[in-house]
Design a protein around this motif. Structure first.
Motif, PDB file in Angstrom:
ATOM      1  N   ARG A 233      12.258  -6.767  67.689  1.00  0.00           N
ATOM      2  CA  ARG A 233      12.016  -5.815  66.602  1.00  0.00           C
ATOM      3  C   ARG A 233      12.208  -6.450  65.233  1.00  0.00           C
ATOM      4  O   ARG A 233      11.374  -6.295  64.343  1.00  0.00           O
ATOM      5  N   ILE A 234      13.327  -7.133  65.048  1.00  0.00           N
ATOM      6  CA  ILE A 234      13.608  -7.683  63.720  1.00  0.00           C
ATOM      7  C   ILE A 234      12.620  -8.785  63.360  1.00  0.00           C
ATOM      8  O   ILE A 234      12.201  -8.895  62.198  1.00  0.00           O
ATOM      9  N   ILE A 235      12.210  -9.578  64.334  1.00  0.00           N
ATOM     10  CA  ILE A 235      11.219 -10.621  64.062  1.00  0.00           C
ATOM     11  C   ILE A 235       9.869  -9.983  63.739  1.00  0.00           C
ATOM     12  O   ILE A 235       9.164 -10.429  62.823  1.00  0.00           O
ATOM     13  N   GLN A 236       9.533  -8.927  64.461  1.00  0.00           N
ATOM     14  CA  GLN A 236       8.291  -8.193  64.184  1.00  0.00           C
ATOM     15  C   GLN A 236       8.290  -7.641  62.759  1.00  0.00           C
ATOM     16  O   GLN A 236       7.286  -7.743  62.040  1.00  0.00           O
ATOM     17  N   ILE A 237       9.402  -7.056  62.342  1.00  0.00           N
ATOM     18  CA  ILE A 237       9.525  -6.506  60.983  1.00  0.00           C
ATOM     19  C   ILE A 237       9.373  -7.616  59.949  1.00  0.00           C
ATOM     20  O   ILE A 237       8.632  -7.477  58.965  1.00  0.00           O
ATOM     21  N   ALA A 238      10.067  -8.730  60.174  1.00  0.00           N
ATOM     22  CA  ALA A 238      10.018  -9.839  59.219  1.00  0.00           C
ATOM     23  C   ALA A 238       8.618 -10.435  59.119  1.00  0.00           C
ATOM     24  O   ALA A 238       8.119 -10.698  58.016  1.00  0.00           O
ATOM     25  N   GLU A 239       7.972 -10.634  60.242  1.00  0.00           N
ATOM     26  CA  GLU A 239       6.625 -11.214  60.224  1.00  0.00           C
ATOM     27  C   GLU A 239       5.637 -10.297  59.516  1.00  0.00           C
ATOM     28  O   GLU A 239       4.755 -10.763  58.780  1.00  0.00           O
ATOM     29  N   ALA A 240       5.808  -8.991  59.720  1.00  0.00           N
ATOM     30  CA  ALA A 240       4.923  -8.031  59.034  1.00  0.00           C
ATOM     31  C   ALA A 240       5.125  -8.100  57.526  1.00  0.00           C
ATOM     32  O   ALA A 240       4.154  -8.075  56.755  1.00  0.00           O
ATOM     33  N   LYS A 241       6.360  -8.217  57.098  1.00  0.00           N
ATOM     34  CA  LYS A 241       6.649  -8.293  55.667  1.00  0.00           C
ATOM     35  C   LYS A 241       6.107  -9.588  55.062  1.00  0.00           C
ATOM     36  O   LYS A 241       5.559  -9.585  53.958  1.00  0.00           O
ATOM     37  N   LEU A 242       6.265 -10.677  55.780  1.00  0.00           N
ATOM     38  CA  LEU A 242       5.843 -11.976  55.254  1.00  0.00           C
ATOM     39  C   LEU A 242       4.329 -12.166  55.305  1.00  0.00           C
ATOM     40  O   LEU A 242       3.806 -13.091  54.686  1.00  0.00           O
ATOM     41  N   SER A 243       3.640 -11.302  56.027  1.00  0.00           N
ATOM     42  CA  SER A 243       2.177 -11.407  56.116  1.00  0.00           C
ATOM     43  C   SER A 243       1.461 -10.654  55.002  1.00  0.00           C
ATOM     44  O   SER A 243       0.254 -10.793  54.823  1.00  0.00           O
ATOM     45  N   LEU A 244       2.206  -9.860  54.234  1.00  0.00           N
ATOM     46  CA  LEU A 244       1.585  -9.061  53.181  1.00  0.00           C
ATOM     47  C   LEU A 244       1.194  -9.925  51.986  1.00  0.00           C
ATOM     48  O   LEU A 244       1.954 -10.807  51.568  1.00  0.00           O
ATOM     49  N   PRO A 245       0.033  -9.695  51.388  1.00  0.00           N
ATOM     50  CA  PRO A 245      -0.327 -10.388  50.146  1.00  0.00           C
ATOM     51  C   PRO A 245       0.661 -10.043  49.028  1.00  0.00           C
ATOM     52  O   PRO A 245       1.255  -8.959  49.024  1.00  0.00           O
ATOM     53  N   PHE A 246       0.805 -10.954  48.076  1.00  0.00           N
ATOM     54  CA  PHE A 246       1.771 -10.827  46.983  1.00  0.00           C
ATOM     55  C   PHE A 246       1.648  -9.483  46.277  1.00  0.00           C
ATOM     56  O   PHE A 246       2.640  -8.772  46.085  1.00  0.00           O
ATOM     57  N   MET A 247       0.439  -9.109  45.882  1.00  0.00           N
ATOM     58  CA  MET A 247       0.259  -7.892  45.097  1.00  0.00           C
ATOM     59  C   MET A 247       0.495  -6.624  45.924  1.00  0.00           C
ATOM     60  O   MET A 247       0.870  -5.596  45.368  1.00  0.00           O
ATOM     61  N   GLN A 248       0.292  -6.706  47.228  1.00  0.00           N
ATOM     62  CA  GLN A 248       0.634  -5.554  48.063  1.00  0.00           C
ATOM     63  C   GLN A 248       2.136  -5.316  48.065  1.00  0.00           C
ATOM     64  O   GLN A 248       2.600  -4.171  48.009  1.00  0.00           O
ATOM     65  N   VAL A 249       2.903  -6.404  48.127  1.00  0.00           N
ATOM     66  CA  VAL A 249       4.362  -6.265  48.091  1.00  0.00           C
ATOM     67  C   VAL A 249       4.805  -5.712  46.744  1.00  0.00           C
ATOM     68  O   VAL A 249       5.669  -4.828  46.671  1.00  0.00           O
ATOM     69  N   VAL A 250       4.212  -6.219  45.659  1.00  0.00           N
ATOM     70  CA  VAL A 250       4.537  -5.707  44.324  1.00  0.00           C
ATOM     71  C   VAL A 250       4.241  -4.210  44.240  1.00  0.00           C
ATOM     72  O   VAL A 250       5.071  -3.420  43.768  1.00  0.00           O
ATOM     73  N   SER A 251       3.063  -3.812  44.700  1.00  0.00           N
ATOM     74  CA  SER A 251       2.664  -2.397  44.631  1.00  0.00           C
ATOM     75  C   SER A 251       3.592  -1.520  45.458  1.00  0.00           C
ATOM     76  O   SER A 251       4.024  -0.451  45.005  1.00  0.00           O
ATOM     77  N   LYS A 252       3.917  -1.965  46.662  1.00  0.00           N
ATOM     78  CA  LYS A 252       4.833  -1.199  47.508  1.00  0.00           C
ATOM     79  C   LYS A 252       6.246  -1.189  46.925  1.00  0.00           C
ATOM     80  O   LYS A 252       6.993  -0.236  47.108  1.00  0.00           O
ATOM     81  N   GLY A 253       6.590  -2.248  46.207  1.00  0.00           N
ATOM     82  CA  GLY A 253       7.887  -2.295  45.532  1.00  0.00           C
ATOM     83  C   GLY A 253       7.969  -1.299  44.390  1.00  0.00           C
ATOM     84  O   GLY A 253       9.013  -0.671  44.175  1.00  0.00           O
ATOM     85  N   ILE A 254       6.874  -1.144  43.656  1.00  0.00           N
ATOM     86  CA  ILE A 254       6.836  -0.162  42.569  1.00  0.00           C
ATOM     87  C   ILE A 254       7.052   1.244  43.124  1.00  0.00           C
ATOM     88  O   ILE A 254       7.893   2.008  42.636  1.00  0.00           O
ATOM     89  N   LEU A 255       6.301   1.575  44.155  1.00  0.00           N
ATOM     90  CA  LEU A 255       6.406   2.906  44.765  1.00  0.00           C
ATOM     91  C   LEU A 255       7.803   3.140  45.334  1.00  0.00           C
ATOM     92  O   LEU A 255       8.366   4.234  45.208  1.00  0.00           O
ATOM     93  N   CYS A 256       8.356   2.102  45.943  1.00  0.00           N
ATOM     94  CA  CYS A 256       9.704   2.211  46.507  1.00  0.00           C
ATOM     95  C   CYS A 256      10.717   2.596  45.445  1.00  0.00           C
ATOM     96  O   CYS A 256      11.488   3.543  45.611  1.00  0.00           O
ATOM     97  N   ASN A 257      10.710   1.869  44.324  1.00  0.00           N
ATOM     98  CA  ASN A 257      11.794   2.098  43.375  1.00  0.00           C
ATOM     99  C   ASN A 257      11.539   3.246  42.410  1.00  0.00           C
ATOM    100  O   ASN A 257      12.453   3.666  41.709  1.00  0.00           O
ATOM    101  N   ILE A 258      10.343   3.785  42.408  1.00  0.00           N
ATOM    102  CA  ILE A 258      10.183   5.095  41.785  1.00  0.00           C
ATOM    103  C   ILE A 258      11.077   6.078  42.530  1.00  0.00           C
ATOM    104  O   ILE A 258      11.816   6.868  41.931  1.00  0.00           O
ATOM    105  N   LEU A 259      11.035   6.000  43.855  1.00  0.00           N
ATOM    106  CA  LEU A 259      11.807   6.928  44.682  1.00  0.00           C
ATOM    107  C   LEU A 259      13.294   6.596  44.719  1.00  0.00           C
ATOM    108  O   LEU A 259      14.137   7.487  44.597  1.00  0.00           O
ATOM    109  N   VAL A 260      13.642   5.316  44.892  1.00  0.00           N
ATOM    110  CA  VAL A 260      15.066   4.961  44.994  1.00  0.00           C
ATOM    111  C   VAL A 260      15.785   5.217  43.672  1.00  0.00           C
ATOM    112  O   VAL A 260      16.902   5.745  43.652  1.00  0.00           O
ATOM    113  N   SER A 261      15.158   4.846  42.556  1.00  0.00           N
ATOM    114  CA  SER A 261      15.809   5.071  41.265  1.00  0.00           C
ATOM    115  C   SER A 261      15.968   6.575  41.009  1.00  0.00           C
ATOM    116  O   SER A 261      16.966   7.005  40.429  1.00  0.00           O
TER     117      SER A 261
END
Length: 255
Positions: free
Chosen positions: A140-168
């Protein structure tokens, strides 16, 4: 009741009062000693990692894994801790010139470093504890990590923006409420939503990726930093450190 009595009996702050409370909190954060800040940051990283571990244990049920993850933020809010994503709201104090830019930047960077230590330390403890001797957990943890590392840079940035709108805003909610139940619920709803939707939280990734690296040598500090941690941190900062504070600074503090 007169106006003063109504305000005194209120169980929550108004939005503007909450923004003012965030400014005061930022002043207290930059006034901390480096030692205290790092200790609080390490503990926050550990608490988020513990919530993330609950996510992994309940991975087969999408809602339950989203439901258990917010425990990490609840621990930080109720016990104490310095979390990078929540601390992005310090921008309110910077915009109001209540803290110096140098103190603002150094505080955020120190907290980010402490969060990483806390996440990595928790990964080490779980590894030594034999939790990941279970092949299902390891997969499971390797699957999660590989999925995260396979994302393009801007997808991670975009998902990070959405994440911290909610967390903040979960942090905002926790400050708005004056009682423990309200703080817990304030943490739970927005954080549950970000996990349910699959957004990117840099501090959670500071646990998932080091944990996976202990089990798979192809996952290392260089690729996890470049492919996930940096873009997630950028996105989280934009969401919680720029978008929310800049908009609500105009709403509540500009004529």
């Amino acid at each position: 009741l007169n106006e003063g009595e109504i305000k005194l009996s209120s169980i929550s702050l108004t939005p503007k009062e909450t923004a003012e409370a965030l400014i005061k909190a930022a002043q207290n954060k930059v006034a901390m000693t480096v030692q205290k800040r790092l200790l609080m940051s390490i503990m926050a990283g550990m608490y988020i990692a513990l919530g993330a571990q609950g996510f992994i244990v309940t991975f087969d049920n999408t809602f339950i894994r989203a439901a258990v993850f917010p425990v990490g933020l609840m621990l930080i809010v109720l016990v104490g801790g310095e979390l990078f994503t929540g601390n992005c709201l310090m921008t309110f104090a910077l915009l109001q010139k209540e803290i110096k830019a140098s103190n603002y930047a150094s505080t955020l960077l120190q907290v980010l470093a402490g969060n990483f230590i806390g996440g990595a330390l928790t990964a080490g403890l779980l590894y030594l504890g034999g939790i990941y001797n279970n092949p299902v957990m390891a997969e499971r943890i390797i699957q999660i990590a590989e999925a995260k590392l396979s994302l393009p840079f801007m997808q991670v940035v975009s998902k990070g923006i959405l994440c911290n709108i909610l967390v903040s805003l979960a942090v905002w909610f926790s400050i708005t409420s004056k009682d423990t139940t309200g703080k817990i619920l304030g943490c739970w709803f927005p954080v549950m939503l970000f996990v349910l939707c699959g957004y990117e939280h840099v501090v959670a990734n500071m646990f998932y990726l080091p944990m996976a690296s202990l089990l798979d040598s192809s996952i290392n500090i260089v690729n996890m930093t470049i492919k996930s941690l940096i873009p997630a941190a950028i996105g989280n900062y934009i969401g919680g450190g720029l978008l929310i504070p800049f908009i609500y600074n105009i709403v509540y503090f500009k004529d």
